[in-house]
Design a protein around this motif. Structure first.
Motif, PDB file in Angstrom:
ATOM      1  N   TYR A  56       8.837  80.075  24.678  1.00 43.58           N
ATOM      2  CA  TYR A  56       8.186  79.405  23.640  1.00 43.58           C
ATOM      3  C   TYR A  56       7.121  80.100  22.801  1.00 43.58           C
ATOM      4  N   TYR A  69       3.384  72.718  16.969  1.00 43.90           N
ATOM      5  CA  TYR A  69       5.042  72.777  16.661  1.00 43.90           C
ATOM      6  C   TYR A  69       5.574  74.112  16.436  1.00 43.90           C
ATOM      7  N   ASN A  71       7.731  77.187  16.144  1.00 40.00           N
ATOM      8  CA  ASN A  71       9.111  77.101  16.320  1.00 40.00           C
ATOM      9  C   ASN A  71       9.847  78.539  16.601  1.00 40.00           C
ATOM     10  N   ASP A  73      10.619  80.751  18.716  1.00 36.45           N
ATOM     11  CA  ASP A  73      10.752  80.582  20.226  1.00 36.45           C
ATOM     12  C   ASP A  73      11.490  81.865  20.800  1.00 36.45           C
ATOM     13  N   TYR A 385       7.214  73.060  11.010  1.00 39.85           N
ATOM     14  CA  TYR A 385       6.769  73.471  12.363  1.00 39.85           C
ATOM     15  C   TYR A 385       5.279  73.930  12.608  1.00 39.85           C
ATOM     16  N   GLU A 422      15.637  70.681  16.973  1.00 41.45           N
ATOM     17  CA  GLU A 422      14.806  71.860  17.232  1.00 41.45           C
ATOM     18  C   GLU A 422      13.429  71.845  18.242  1.00 41.45           C
ATOM     19  N   ASP A 424      10.972  71.040  21.200  1.00 37.87           N
ATOM     20  CA  ASP A 424      10.926  71.494  22.470  1.00 37.87           C
ATOM     21  C   ASP A 424      10.478  70.306  23.561  1.00 37.87           C
ATOM     22  N   THR A 440      12.360  75.361  24.668  1.00 34.51           N
ATOM     23  CA  THR A 440      12.448  76.103  23.513  1.00 34.51           C
ATOM     24  C   THR A 440      13.423  75.377  22.577  1.00 34.51           C
ATOM     25  N   GLY A 441      14.097  74.248  22.890  1.00 28.76           N
ATOM     26  CA  GLY A 441      14.987  73.644  22.050  1.00 28.76           C
ATOM     27  C   GLY A 441      15.588  72.412  22.795  1.00 28.76           C
TER      28      GLY A 441
END
Length: 539
Positions: A56, A69, A71, A73, A385, A422, A424, A440-441
């Motif tokens: 992450y 948030y 992203n 990752d 994000y 998207e 996590d 990671t998603g």
């Protein structure tokens, strides 16, 4: 070298003083546990914590800080080490005794070298010449090493490795990029779940030679066969009803009195009128144990299928997509139990509900089976994000009490034009000050990679539904947990980020499967009003 200790001593203090179980934890005992329906219904003894480390985005620090948030990752790791002149990204480094129970990997290109160091050894015990667990130098079968639907041997795609890797003192997993220029490193995504046992628990450390032995290869083959073809218990005492249930009426089934367990539940549904999808959403399954209702869910959701009730083919649950459902969740009780079906559908429905029940020896570790359902419509999706001010979290479930989390179904309608997942997962257990599972998603949590997703089935769940290549419309993900179940002493909280490629909205319905004490409580669930709500795609 500094190590981050993976032992949560506070968790062990909660249990109180007790002697450590004398049985050694080995690959063999772990594989036995993996295919034991009965073991799933017990609080673990010896106790262990279950956590996850992933790639992450390390800008994610706190809900009140920027980049909560974030992203990006594919580049997160614990640190960089220089070992024998090599620069190795440390993906996992924890002190034991413990077990790595799940390794999920994906990347755009698989070049490089994975190394596994056990018990403080200077040289790796296991070397894999790729970012790809399918290249491990031993065979574990395709039920224990899942290939994602978009996998290619040299290019994009990934796999999930479910074969347990136990260790007595420590385990460190690293990855060496094929080039030294860090500015050109490829994104490497990983999720590694692991158990940490109490100090003094005896664990036999993994060695590749153990897996190569004839006895172990036979056992691995048997485990693969069991996972792909789970046996449904059809012995014991059989209780059933077969009848038409009129609209807004109920039918119930009393189970044998005394200490017993439901070993399997088999349900057949037939309706001569109306829409199948709507019917399976509006038949409500309720199960009460020892005077308390612990299971409440629409039948199609209980089956692991979700809206439309398509096919499911997994370890704990099967459904044929035409009204036949098999549940292999073991459900113990002390004194009494009742299974009830309520028909909220507009037409009569014929149902055959059959439970196979046998004796159960209750002990202090026995837990009750719970299934809870929650739906919310019109949830906002964001593609910001970097925005920490907005609340982009949605709660799957929060449980107060003792138990083991065993799985979840996400069934949804996506109004956005493309990928919605998207976000996590962030799972908080007991005294966590930062989520002990940070994913990671969304699709990564469900053991696949690279959205959008196509339907697939594995012993651990999959994607029962994905109607459009864009991911617009109906979708469903289900995941159940074997060795990667998550024990909790007093709190379990599962949140997910509502992030997407483009802004939009989704309707989410989540079914959670877990074992817990009878007095364990959840924060929120949905009821009849959501089941009969006028969803445009069920009208």
């Amino acid at each position: 070298m500094n190590r981050i200790k993976g032992i949560c001593l506070a968790a062990f203090l909660i249990i109180g003083e007790r002697s450590i179980a004398s049985d050694k934890v080995t690959i063999s005992t772990l594989l036995d546990e993996m295919i034991s329906f009965e073991k799933a219904a017990e609080f673990p003894d010896p106790y262990y914590t279950c956590k996850m480390i992933s790639s992450y985005d390390r800008r994610t620090v706190s809900p009140d800080k920027d980049w909560w948030y974030a992203n990006d990752d594919g580049f997160g790791c614990m640190r960089l080490d220089t070992i024998q002149g090599r620069v190795e990204k440390v993906m996992f480094d924890y002190e034991g005794p413990g077990v790595v129970t799940r390794i999920w990997l994906t990347t755009n290109v698989k070049n490089g070298t994975l190394r596994f160091y056990f018990d403080g050894e200077e040289n790796p015990r296991l070397v894999i010449p790729a970012y790809d667990m399918t290249r491990a130098p031993f065979r574990v079968g395709d039920a224990l090493s899942l290939i994602h639907t978009n996998y290619t041997p040299e290019g994009a795609g990934g796999n999930t490795f479910m074969f347990p890797l136990p260790y007595q003192k420590s385990c460190r997993i690293t990855f060496e990029e094929p080039n030294k220029d860090r500015n050109t490193w490829s994104p490497r995504y990983h999720e590694i779940e692991y158990r940490t046992y109490a100090p003094g628990t005896e664990v036999e450390t993994f060695h590749p030679g153990q897996v190569h032995s004839h006895i172990m290869q036979e056992k691995i083959q048997d485990v693969n066969k069991a996972l792909w073809n789970p046996q449904t218990f059809k012995g014991g005492e059989r209780r059933e009803f077969a009848m038409d249930i009129a609209p807004n009426q109920k039918s119930s089934l009393e189970l044998p009195a005394g200490s017993h367990a439901v070993r399997s539940l088999i349900i057949d549904v037939h309706c001569r009128k109306g829409d199948y999808a709507k019917m399976m959403r509006q038949l409500i399954l309720k199960i009460s144990f020892d005077g308390k209702e612990t299971v409440w869910a629409p039948l199609g959701d209980f089956s692991g299928a979700g809206l439309g009730a398509p096919k499911v083919d997994s370890w704990y649950m099967d459904a044929d997509g035409r009204g036949h459902i098999t549940s292999r969740w073991v459900m113990p009780y002390k004194e009494n139990a009742k299974i009830e079906v309520e028909n909220l559908f507009e037409f009569p429905v014929w149902m055959n509900v059959r439970a196979h029940v046998s004796d159960w020896k209750w002990n202090k570790n026995t837990l009750y089976f719970h299934t809870t359902w929650k739906q919310e419509r019109g949830i906002e999706l964001s593609n910001r994000y970097d925005d920490h001010k907005g609340d982009h979290m949605w709660n799957y479930i929060t449980i107060n009490g003792r138990g083991v989390f065993k799985g979840d179904l996400l069934s949804l309608f996506n109004y956005a034009p493309d990928w919605y997942g998207e976000g996590d997962e962030k799972i908080w257990v007991d005294n966590d000050v930062f989520p002990s599972h940070h994913g990671t998603g969304t699709e990564d949590h469900y053991n696949c990679s690279w959205a959008p997703v196509v339907p697939f089935h594995t012993p651990y769940g999959g994607a029962p539904r994905a109607d459009n290549p864009s991911s617009h419309g109906f979708n469903a993900f289900v995941r159940t947990r074997n060795l990667d179940g998550i024990p909790f002493q007093k709190l379990y909280r599962f949140d997910i980020e509502m992030l997407s490629w483009n802004p939009g909205k989704v309707d989410y319905a989540v079914t959670n499967y877990w074992y817990g004490d009878l007095d364990a409580k959840i924060n929120e669930s949905s009821g009849k009003e959501e089941v009969v709500s006028p969803l445009p795609y069920l009208m």
